[in-house]
Design an enzyme around this catalytic site. Structure first.
Site, mmCIF file in Angstrom:
data_model
loop_
_atom_site.group_PDB
_atom_site.id
_atom_site.type_symbol
_atom_site.label_atom_id
_atom_site.label_comp_id
_atom_site.label_asym_id
_atom_site.label_seq_id
_atom_site.Cartn_x
_atom_site.Cartn_y
_atom_site.Cartn_z
ATOM 1 N N CYS A 51 -6.143 7.484 8.663
ATOM 2 C CA CYS A 51 -5.827 7.300 9.929
ATOM 3 C C CYS A 51 -5.512 8.466 11.412
ATOM 4 O O CYS A 51 -5.000 9.260 11.111
ATOM 5 C CB CYS A 51 -5.164 5.847 10.446
ATOM 6 N N ARG B 265 0.277 14.336 13.412
ATOM 7 C CA ARG B 265 0.562 13.798 11.984
ATOM 8 C C ARG B 265 0.976 15.203 11.244
ATOM 9 O O ARG B 265 -0.471 15.372 10.427
ATOM 10 C CB ARG B 265 -0.636 12.858 11.034
ATOM 11 N N PRO B 266 1.608 16.304 11.664
ATOM 12 C CA PRO B 266 1.700 17.213 11.039
ATOM 13 C C PRO B 266 2.943 17.096 10.030
ATOM 14 O O PRO B 266 2.750 16.467 9.543
ATOM 15 C CB PRO B 266 2.655 18.896 11.670
ATOM 16 N N ILE B 267 2.468 18.814 8.937
ATOM 17 C CA ILE B 267 3.406 18.158 7.459
ATOM 18 C C ILE B 267 4.036 19.325 7.559
ATOM 19 O O ILE B 267 5.289 19.616 6.644
ATOM 20 C CB ILE B 267 2.038 18.217 6.242
ATOM 21 N N LYS C 228 1.101 -0.700 -0.221
ATOM 22 C CA LYS C 228 -0.288 -0.019 -0.044
ATOM 23 C C LYS C 228 1.119 1.381 0.047
ATOM 24 O O LYS C 228 0.559 2.284 -0.565
ATOM 25 C CB LYS C 228 -0.656 0.156 1.571
ATOM 26 N N ASN C 229 1.675 0.826 1.185
ATOM 27 C CA ASN C 229 2.319 2.657 1.326
ATOM 28 C C ASN C 229 3.672 2.527 0.157
ATOM 29 O O ASN C 229 3.303 4.442 -0.354
ATOM 30 C CB ASN C 229 3.341 2.488 2.604
ATOM 31 N N ARG D 54 -4.678 9.778 3.717
ATOM 32 C CA ARG D 54 -3.188 10.230 4.132
ATOM 33 C C ARG D 54 -2.606 10.471 2.900
ATOM 34 O O ARG D 54 -1.694 12.203 2.789
ATOM 35 C CB ARG D 54 -1.989 9.570 5.067
ATOM 36 N N ARG E 154 -8.914 0.017 3.377
ATOM 37 C CA ARG E 154 -8.121 0.345 2.914
ATOM 38 C C ARG E 154 -7.291 0.028 3.134
ATOM 39 O O ARG E 154 -6.143 0.104 1.931
ATOM 40 C CB ARG E 154 -8.382 2.030 4.168
ATOM 41 N N ILE F 30 6.990 6.711 17.112
ATOM 42 C CA ILE F 30 6.917 7.298 15.739
ATOM 43 C C ILE F 30 5.589 8.036 16.177
ATOM 44 O O ILE F 30 5.090 9.389 15.653
ATOM 45 C CB ILE F 30 6.354 6.156 14.993
ATOM 46 N N ASP G 284 3.579 0.473 11.536
ATOM 47 C CA ASP G 284 2.974 0.072 11.469
ATOM 48 C C ASP G 284 2.587 -1.603 12.541
ATOM 49 O O ASP G 284 0.943 -1.737 12.063
ATOM 50 C CB ASP G 284 2.864 -0.025 10.221
HETATM 51 C C1 UD1 Z 1 3.972 6.712 6.399
HETATM 52 C C2 UD1 Z 1 2.999 5.623 6.180
HETATM 53 C C3 UD1 Z 1 2.628 5.139 7.232
HETATM 54 C C4 UD1 Z 1 4.072 4.754 8.638
HETATM 55 C C5 UD1 Z 1 4.336 5.954 9.239
HETATM 56 C C6 UD1 Z 1 6.122 5.158 9.209
HETATM 57 C C7 UD1 Z 1 2.613 5.690 4.481
HETATM 58 C C8 UD1 Z 1 1.530 6.019 3.201
HETATM 59 N N1 UD1 Z 1 2.060 5.574 5.523
HETATM 60 O O1 UD1 Z 1 3.409 8.174 6.920
HETATM 61 O O2 UD1 Z 1 1.921 3.882 7.505
HETATM 62 O O3 UD1 Z 1 3.271 4.424 9.914
HETATM 63 O O4 UD1 Z 1 5.161 6.615 7.178
HETATM 64 O O5 UD1 Z 1 7.044 4.346 9.185
HETATM 65 O O6 UD1 Z 1 3.789 5.737 3.804
HETATM 66 N N2 UD1 Z 1 5.873 14.341 11.254
HETATM 67 C C9 UD1 Z 1 6.238 15.474 11.283
HETATM 68 N N3 UD1 Z 1 6.122 16.892 10.508
HETATM 69 C C10 UD1 Z 1 5.973 16.268 8.991
HETATM 70 C C11 UD1 Z 1 5.812 14.878 8.851
HETATM 71 C C12 UD1 Z 1 6.074 13.977 10.014
HETATM 72 O O7 UD1 Z 1 6.362 15.517 12.223
HETATM 73 O O8 UD1 Z 1 5.712 16.920 8.355
HETATM 74 C C13 UD1 Z 1 5.880 13.145 12.252
HETATM 75 C C14 UD1 Z 1 4.670 12.550 12.360
HETATM 76 O O9 UD1 Z 1 3.823 12.891 13.152
HETATM 77 C C15 UD1 Z 1 4.896 11.525 12.990
HETATM 78 C C16 UD1 Z 1 5.983 10.597 12.577
HETATM 79 O O10 UD1 Z 1 7.198 12.797 12.100
HETATM 80 O O11 UD1 Z 1 4.922 11.140 14.087
HETATM 81 C C17 UD1 Z 1 6.796 9.635 11.428
HETATM 82 O O12 UD1 Z 1 5.549 10.766 10.395
HETATM 83 P P1 UD1 Z 1 5.917 9.969 8.569
HETATM 84 O O13 UD1 Z 1 7.360 8.963 8.719
HETATM 85 O O14 UD1 Z 1 6.218 11.114 7.746
HETATM 86 O O15 UD1 Z 1 4.760 9.021 7.892
HETATM 87 P P2 UD1 Z 1 3.848 9.043 6.879
HETATM 88 O O16 UD1 Z 1 4.337 9.391 5.504
HETATM 89 O O17 UD1 Z 1 2.294 10.601 7.318
#
Ligand code: UD1
Length: 416
Positions: free
Chosen positions: A116, A121-123, A22-23, A92, A395, A325, A303
């Site tokens: 989820c 989960r900020p970006i 999926k990812n 997401r 999903r 995480i 995960d």
């Molecule tokens: C991806 C995976 C998800 C997995 C996660 C960690 C996909 C679609 N999803 O999620 O299944 O659980 O990796 O292996 O691939 N963070 C920030 N700022 C940011 C981005 C992230 O603070 O801009 C934090 C997040 O809140 C979280 C951590 O970093 O606590 C890891 O996030 P990230 O590795 O980005 O996970 P996703 O890409 O959302």
């Protein structure tokens, strides 16, 4: 609305064929729009997250053809349109269109992504990266606007974020000069994306490491790629086999991607045999407890934290599971406790007093992997487990009902 019903206590035996990741797939499909041509992707899982990505591609004007697990995306007709909330909120990974559209058109407008509810989960790392590439980022109530006349190579820092690493790869392939992504995530799904971009003609070095160096190119061409096997789906079924398997074979996988899980299961003295493309597992009495911490790849994946919790309720002694995480990935715990488990949460650490016997109950799949942990609990529990909000599970797990039914589980999906 749908409900999963499981009659627990039946051993599972036979073969489960794992689908594409999926990812990976949710990143490969948006990446396809970067080229002015046709991208063919096979081993794509049939899950609702992929349906949502296909909807966005169609909305942008791409032509999509699907044949079995193969998707062909023709992006020559694509237009840069603002992605509305109704599409962005579905998953997401909709945010990968921000990186891809910014890379291709130097402008992207998109509503906040969904996904989820497992923490804040900020970006911010994605947005900071876009800014460092020269873009201006603005947002109103629920929408981002990112634009620039010109993307310029830069040094980017992503603190091992999977999403930020992929998004900044997508936005930097056309940036003038050299971009270096420092502290890049090393998950195999990212390597899969790098390979597609390289197949399309991108100039990227450092594949599989935490430093990715991108020399900007001016165009990308048609290409193809296979989605790697889903290591989280595979890991979920391996854990199912340890819970109630009898020579259960999980196949079409890359065992190396599951090394952290395998090491832990071996330390717990589980009955597990590793072959070239598959793992064979059987239930064994008196497994040892474990102390596990989630980490970025190649550490133990967050995960699998929730599925693993279910297994640890059945072993001989107390275990701990620390989530590093996400801050709130424990919604499965209260349901497992209602089923008879004895789990306490302190800060971000679970202590699991075991063994406890699980009993079937009415429970809720609050998120994708919480749902997976409850399916596993249902397989091993006494009596009937009934799981609602299973849309979360569908999903991310292709044909989960059929795959488990085929190996002898008493499981069914009901409309409610
Ligand atoms: C991806 C995976 C998800 C997995 C996660 C960690 C996909 C679609 N999803 O999620 O299944 O659980 O990796 O292996 O691939 N963070 C920030 N700022 C940011 C981005 C992230 O603070 O801009 C934090 C997040 O809140 C979280 C951590 O970093 O606590 C890891 O996030 P990230 O590795 O980005 O996970 P996703 O890409 O959302």
């Amino acid at each position: 609305m749908k409900k999963i019903k499981i009659e627990g206590g039946h051993p599972i035996h036979g073969k489960i064929v794992v689908s594409g990741a999926k990812n990976s797939a949710v990143a490969l499909l948006p990446a396809a729009i970067l080229c002015n041509g046709i991208v063919t992707i096979d081993n794509v899982p049939k899950i609702s997250d992929i349906d949502a990505i296909k909807e966005i591609l169609t909305y942008l004007g791409a032509k999509i053809e699907c044949e079995k697990d193969k998707i062909t995306i023709d992006s020559r007709t694509i237009q840069n349109r603002a992605i509305p909330e109704s599409l962005a909120k579905k998953l997401r990974a909709s945010y990968y269109f921000m990186g891809a559209l910014l890379g291709k058109f130097r402008k992207t407008e998109m509503s906040f992504p969904g996904g989820c509810s497992i923490g804040a989960r900020p970006i911010d790392l994605h947005l900071k990266g876009f800014e460092n590439l020269g873009a201006t980022v603005s947002s109103n109530e629920n929408q981002y606007l990112v634009e620039t006349p010109k993307l310029m190579g830069a040094d980017l820092y992503v603190r091992h974020s999977v999403g930020a690493t992929v998004n900044l790869l997508l936005s930097s392939v056309f940036a003038e000069g050299t971009t270096t992504i420092h502290d890049a995530a090393k998950e195999p799904e990212i390597t899969n994306v790098v390979e597609l971009l390289q197949n399309m003609g991108a100039n990227i070095r450092g594949k599989g490491t935490d430093t990715l160096i991108i020399d900007g190119v001016t165009k990308l061409h048609s290409a193809s790629i296979s989605v790697i096997p889903d290591r989280i789906e595979a890991g979920t079924y391996v854990i199912a086999g340890v819970l109630c398997g009898n020579q259960l074979e999980i196949t079409n996988i890359i065992p190396e991607h599951l090394n952290s899980l395998i090491e832990i299961l071996q330390k717990m003295e589980a009955d597990i045999t590793i072959l070239k493309n598959s793992i064979i597992v059987s239930k064994k009495e008196n497994l040892l407890p474990a102390n596990i911490k989630t980490e970025v790849y190649p550490g133990f994946p967050t995960d699998l934290q929730q599925p693993m919790t279910t297994l640890l309720t059945t072993v001989s002694g107390s275990s701990t599971l620390e989530e590093t995480i996400y801050e709130n990935r424990f919604k499965h715990v209260s349901y497992l406790n209602q089923m008879g488990a004895s789990i306490t949460i302190q800060d971000k650490k679970l202590t699991i007093a075991a063994p406890t016997e699980l009993i079937g109950r009415e429970v809720v799949a609050t998120d994708l992997r919480a749902g997976a942990s409850l399916v596993l609990a249902g397989l091993t529990a006494m009596g009937e487990t009934s799981i609602t909000e299973v849309e979360h599970i569908l999903r991310g797990y292709e044909n989960i009902i059929e795959k488990l039914k085929n190996v002898g589980a008493k499981i069914k999906l009901e409309e409610i």
